[in-house]
Design a protein around this motif. Structure first.
Motif, PDB file in Angstrom:
ATOM      1  N   PHE A  28     -31.455  69.595 -26.893  1.00 33.65           N
ATOM      2  CA  PHE A  28     -31.790  68.700 -25.775  1.00 33.65           C
ATOM      3  C   PHE A  28     -33.302  68.531 -25.658  1.00 33.65           C
ATOM      4  CE2 PHE A  28     -27.970  68.744 -22.674  1.00 33.65           C
ATOM      5  CZ  PHE A  28     -27.154  68.319 -23.700  1.00 33.65           C
ATOM      6  N   LEU A  29     -34.032  69.544 -26.143  1.00 35.58           N
ATOM      7  CA  LEU A  29     -35.486  69.507 -25.981  1.00 35.58           C
ATOM      8  C   LEU A  29     -36.176  68.740 -27.110  1.00 35.58           C
ATOM      9  CD1 LEU A  29     -35.956  73.220 -24.903  1.00 35.58           C
ATOM     10  CD2 LEU A  29     -35.938  71.192 -23.439  1.00 35.58           C
TER      11      LEU A  29
ATOM     12  N   TYR B  10     -30.943  68.206 -15.960  1.00 37.65           N
ATOM     13  CA  TYR B  10     -32.084  67.332 -15.677  1.00 37.65           C
ATOM     14  C   TYR B  10     -33.077  68.013 -14.739  1.00 37.65           C
ATOM     15  CZ  TYR B  10     -34.621  63.106 -14.343  1.00 37.65           C
ATOM     16  OH  TYR B  10     -35.589  62.175 -14.115  1.00 37.65           O
ATOM     17  N   SER B  11     -32.565  68.725 -13.725  1.00 38.13           N
ATOM     18  CA  SER B  11     -33.485  69.364 -12.780  1.00 38.13           C
ATOM     19  C   SER B  11     -33.715  70.831 -13.141  1.00 38.13           C
ATOM     20  CB  SER B  11     -32.974  69.210 -11.348  1.00 38.13           C
ATOM     21  OG  SER B  11     -31.601  69.500 -11.274  1.00 38.13           O
ATOM     22  N   ASN B  12     -33.440  71.193 -14.404  1.00 36.43           N
ATOM     23  CA  ASN B  12     -33.773  72.506 -14.970  1.00 36.43           C
ATOM     24  C   ASN B  12     -33.022  73.680 -14.370  1.00 36.43           C
ATOM     25  OD1 ASN B  12     -35.646  71.531 -16.845  1.00 36.43           O
ATOM     26  ND2 ASN B  12     -37.164  71.365 -15.204  1.00 36.43           N
ATOM     27  N   GLY B  13     -31.986  73.448 -13.583  1.00 36.08           N
ATOM     28  CA  GLY B  13     -31.252  74.585 -13.059  1.00 36.08           C
ATOM     29  C   GLY B  13     -30.262  74.175 -11.993  1.00 36.08           C
ATOM     30  N   VAL B  14     -29.427  75.124 -11.551  1.00 33.06           N
ATOM     31  CA  VAL B  14     -28.467  74.840 -10.489  1.00 33.06           C
ATOM     32  C   VAL B  14     -28.914  75.496  -9.196  1.00 33.06           C
ATOM     33  CG1 VAL B  14     -26.318  74.427 -11.707  1.00 33.06           C
ATOM     34  CG2 VAL B  14     -27.116  76.747 -11.440  1.00 33.06           C
ATOM     35  N   SER B  15     -28.633  74.832  -8.094  1.00 27.78           N
ATOM     36  CA  SER B  15     -28.801  75.404  -6.765  1.00 27.78           C
ATOM     37  C   SER B  15     -27.919  74.583  -5.833  1.00 27.78           C
ATOM     38  CB  SER B  15     -30.263  75.346  -6.321  1.00 27.78           C
ATOM     39  OG  SER B  15     -30.507  74.191  -5.571  1.00 27.78           O
TER      40      SER B  15
ATOM     41  N   ILE C   2     -38.137  59.956 -27.399  1.00 34.22           N
ATOM     42  CA  ILE C   2     -37.236  60.065 -26.263  1.00 34.22           C
ATOM     43  C   ILE C   2     -36.628  61.469 -26.246  1.00 34.22           C
ATOM     44  CG2 ILE C   2     -35.234  59.068 -25.123  1.00 34.22           C
ATOM     45  CD1 ILE C   2     -37.419  57.032 -25.639  1.00 34.22           C
ATOM     46  N   PRO C   3     -36.733  62.195 -25.117  1.00 37.58           N
ATOM     47  CA  PRO C   3     -36.064  63.496 -25.029  1.00 37.58           C
ATOM     48  C   PRO C   3     -34.562  63.313 -25.239  1.00 37.58           C
ATOM     49  CG  PRO C   3     -37.540  63.177 -23.175  1.00 37.58           C
ATOM     50  CD  PRO C   3     -37.464  61.868 -23.895  1.00 37.58           C
ATOM     51  N   ALA C   4     -33.961  64.207 -26.042  1.00 37.51           N
ATOM     52  CA  ALA C   4     -32.579  64.011 -26.456  1.00 37.51           C
ATOM     53  C   ALA C   4     -31.606  64.036 -25.278  1.00 37.51           C
ATOM     54  CB  ALA C   4     -32.193  65.075 -27.476  1.00 37.51           C
ATOM     55  N   ASP C   5     -31.911  64.806 -24.219  1.00 34.31           N
ATOM     56  CA  ASP C   5     -30.944  64.913 -23.120  1.00 34.31           C
ATOM     57  C   ASP C   5     -30.676  63.557 -22.455  1.00 34.31           C
ATOM     58  OD1 ASP C   5     -33.548  64.962 -22.199  1.00 34.31           O
ATOM     59  OD2 ASP C   5     -33.032  66.029 -20.354  1.00 34.31           O
ATOM     60  N   ARG C   6     -31.710  62.683 -22.443  1.00 36.40           N
ATOM     61  CA  ARG C   6     -31.507  61.347 -21.851  1.00 36.40           C
ATOM     62  C   ARG C   6     -30.361  60.617 -22.540  1.00 36.40           C
ATOM     63  NH1 ARG C   6     -35.046  63.823 -19.687  1.00 36.40           N
ATOM     64  NH2 ARG C   6     -37.021  63.063 -18.862  1.00 36.40           N
TER      65      ARG C   6
END
Lengths: 293, 340
Positions: free
Chosen positions: A131-132, A215-220, A142-146
């Motif tokens: 993804f990176l 996308y936001s680098n983590g869960v919360s 383009i970042p792969a995750d997009r």
């Protein structure tokens, strides 16, 4: 030029995330008239279950494992949505305001439970390493995750379209959005269609939750906040009950927001609201929405 | 009638007691800490009432009401800190700004109805929230907000010993809000508001301009919310983006539904109860006895949103009308029994 492409594709990727949450909101509203404030909690539930699956594999997941996390997260969110629908929404049949209020309560309780269990800090989501990496499109890196976001959204759009177009339940849902009372009068059980739509909406939101946490680098428990609001805006602009309308509006908003943020720092959200106001003034029913009789 | 004949004299007596309590010997209300808690609670009670005017009396489910409250907080704070005008004029100007903002936003969003209106007001409210967090022209202080410059307001608004003045100001703002909304809802315009809620088409058939009446209700409630915002600024001592959060509007909705809509006093009680409950519950969960509860159940209970959210779902599903609704049902039963 490559910056232009980069911002454009990032915008579409963001739009894809908006679409995942908005598609369910739009169908649920179109069919049942329920403004679902609990949709954000479907997203969070999906994100946490996906996180649980993904973190079983350590700090890094392979692509099949990530897809598994997405599907399980989606299923969990879909089942949770079904539970909420059966337990609370169906009992408030046709009391639209009360239905909206109950979903507000659900959102609060789910947020509190997850916050109480896991705390409100971000937890790193173990995403696949690739993804990176950057993909070269027209000279832009383009970042792969997009690309993953966009592919997932397109897949869900096509799946949604096929379901609505070719299956019997899809036919009932489409007819129900058009005129629910008539479908009922013809002796068809619309309740089943309601449950299906809730499950599907929950599923899409859950899948979206896993992607949002990447996308936001983590869960919360707090990640859903802005996406729910953007989901609402997308639904209004795209037209209530129209999934293609949501897709169009989501892409438009994602791209416009990214460009506005780039060329006029931080103005993205503001431009989106102006766009909303303009659409409401010119076309109150939304881009692809039908005027309700 | 459903109203108990002693309710008004008793209310006047009770409110006078509340007003005089800080001066009477030693009681909970003579302590600055509790005065502060109650001052904040009164502000929430008033805010809930302004929301009741929209949601209960006019049937407008707005999710952007926090915007007008925050306008009161921020505009007053900015005008005072930049020494534009004296504090009370700053508050008055903030009310006017809020009313004008509501006029513009209302004119656009009232083109939609029902659930769409809810979504649209939410979007506008969130836009305001985002703008406050961005710190444009270095005015709003970004995510940290701005502290009110204590040198620029009279001495009786500051220092712990003077908390009673904040308490009185909040009580006065609540009473003022109550009187204005009582007057508005009992006036002929108020009758139109109620008619709009119950059957908009009929109001249209009667030849009234429905948009204009809805806008009137929207603007009145926004102006009053700004007034309470100005008082909140003095009570909190700073302006922060949390005042503009969509969570504020959702809390207001909870207060009105728990207390009961369309009865005025229900919303006020709901607001006061909610505000005191959230502060007190945090104190409660700090105690050692609480820490013995296993975390999987204690964690959620420590979040006020858990208990209040469950209570809210219960009221919506099984006890529509909330507290005041239950009261009037009991009264009705008592009266019919007596007359038999």
């Amino acid at each position: 030029m490559d910056t232009f492409i980069l911002i454009g594709i990032t915008g579409i990727g963001l739009g894809a995330l908006y679409f995942l949450i908005a598609s369910g909101l739009s169908l649920i509203y179109g069919l049942m008239g329920v403004l679902n404030f609990a949709h954000g909690s479907f997203l969070t539930v999906g994100a946490f279950v996906g996180f649980w699956i993904a973190s079983k594999t350590g700090f890094e997941t392979s692509m099949p494992e990530f897809i598994l996390a997405m599907i399980v997260g989606g299923l969990a969110a879909g089942l949770f949505a079904l539970l909420i629908e059966q337990l609370l929404i169906t009992r408030l049949y046709d009391r639209h305001i009360d239905q909206a209020l109950v979903t507000v309560g659900v959102a609060l309780v789910v947020g509190a439970v997850l916050g109480g269990w896991f705390g409100n800090d971000l937890r790193m989501f173990p995403a696949p390493m690739w993804f990176l990496t950057a993909i070269d499109i027209g000279g832009a890196k383009i970042p792969a995750d997009r690309v993953v976001y966009i592919a997932t959204a397109v897949l869900l759009l096509v799946g949604n379209w096929a379901l609505l177009k070719f299956t019997r339940i899809g036919l009932i849902i489409r007819a129900g959005v058009e005129n629910r009372n008539m479908v009922n009068a013809l002796g068809i059980n619309v309740r089943r269609a309601f449950s299906t739509v809730f499950f599907l909406g929950g599923f899409a939101a859950g899948v979206g939750g896993v992607l949002v946490s990447v996308y936001s680098n983590g869960v919360s428990p707090l990640i859903a906040g802005t996406y729910l609001i953007y989901g609402f805006i997308v639904v209004v602009i795209g037209g209530m009950g129209s999934v293609p309308g949501s897709f169009l509006a989501a892409m438009m908003i994602g791209v416009i927001r990214q460009f506005a943020n780039y060329y006029a720092t931080g103005l993205g959200d503001f431009v989106v609201v102006i766009l909303l106001a303009v659409v409401l003034l010119i076309r109150p029913q939304g881009l692809l929405g039908k005027v309700r009789a | 009638m459903l109203r108990w004949k002693y309710s008004r004299p008793l209310l006047v007596l009770f409110v006078s007691l509340l007003a005089l309590a800080p001066l009477l010997g030693s009681n909970p209300l003579s302590q600055p800490g509790f005065q502060q808690t109650m001052a904040v609670a009164f502000i929430w009670g008033g805010l809930a009432l302004t929301y009741d005017l929209l949601f209960g009396f006019t049937g407008l489910l707005s999710f952007g009401h926090a915007l007008y409250f925050a306008t009161g907080v921020y505009v007053t704070c900015i005008l005072i800190n930049h020494e534009v005008v004296v504090w009370w004029l700053a508050a008055l100007i903030s009310i006017a700004v809020s009313a004008i903002l509501a006029l513009l936003v209302g004119a656009a969003s009232l083109r939609t109805t029902g659930i769409t209106f809810a979504m649209v007001t939410l979007a506008f409210g969130e836009a305001g929230h985002v703008i406050l967090q961005r710190n444009f022209f270095n005015l709003t202080g970004g995510e940290n907000g701005i502290a009110l410059n204590a040198d620029l307001i009279p001495e009786f608004w500051i220092s712990v010993a003077n908390t009673k003045f904040i308490y009185w100001a909040a009580l006065a703002a609540l009473i003022f809000t109550y009187v204005v909304i009582w007057w508005v809802t009992e006036s002929s315009a108020g009758r139109v508001f109620a008619a709009l809620r119950d059957n908009e088409l009929r109001v249209q058939v009667l030849g009234l301009n429905t948009q204009r009446f809805k806008l009137l209700s929207f603007v009145i409630s926004a102006a009053l919310a700004a007034l309470l915002g100005a008082v909140m600024l003095i009570a909190a001592g700073s302006a922060a983006p949390r005042f503009a959060d969509a969570g504020v509007t959702i809390s207001l909705l909870l207060m009105v539904v728990l207390g009961g809509a369309v009865t005025r006093w229900g919303a006020v009680i709901g607001g006061i109860f909610y505000s005191v409950a959230t502060t007190r519950m945090q104190d409660l969960t700090q105690q050692d006895a609480f820490k013995t509860i296993p975390k999987w159940i204690g964690g959620p209970i420590a979040e006020p949103a858990f208990v209040l959210g469950l209570l809210f779902i219960f009221v919506v599903m099984f006890a529509p009308g909330g507290l005041s609704g239950a009261y009037y049902r009991l009264r009705l039963r008592a009266i019919t029994k007596k007359s038999q």
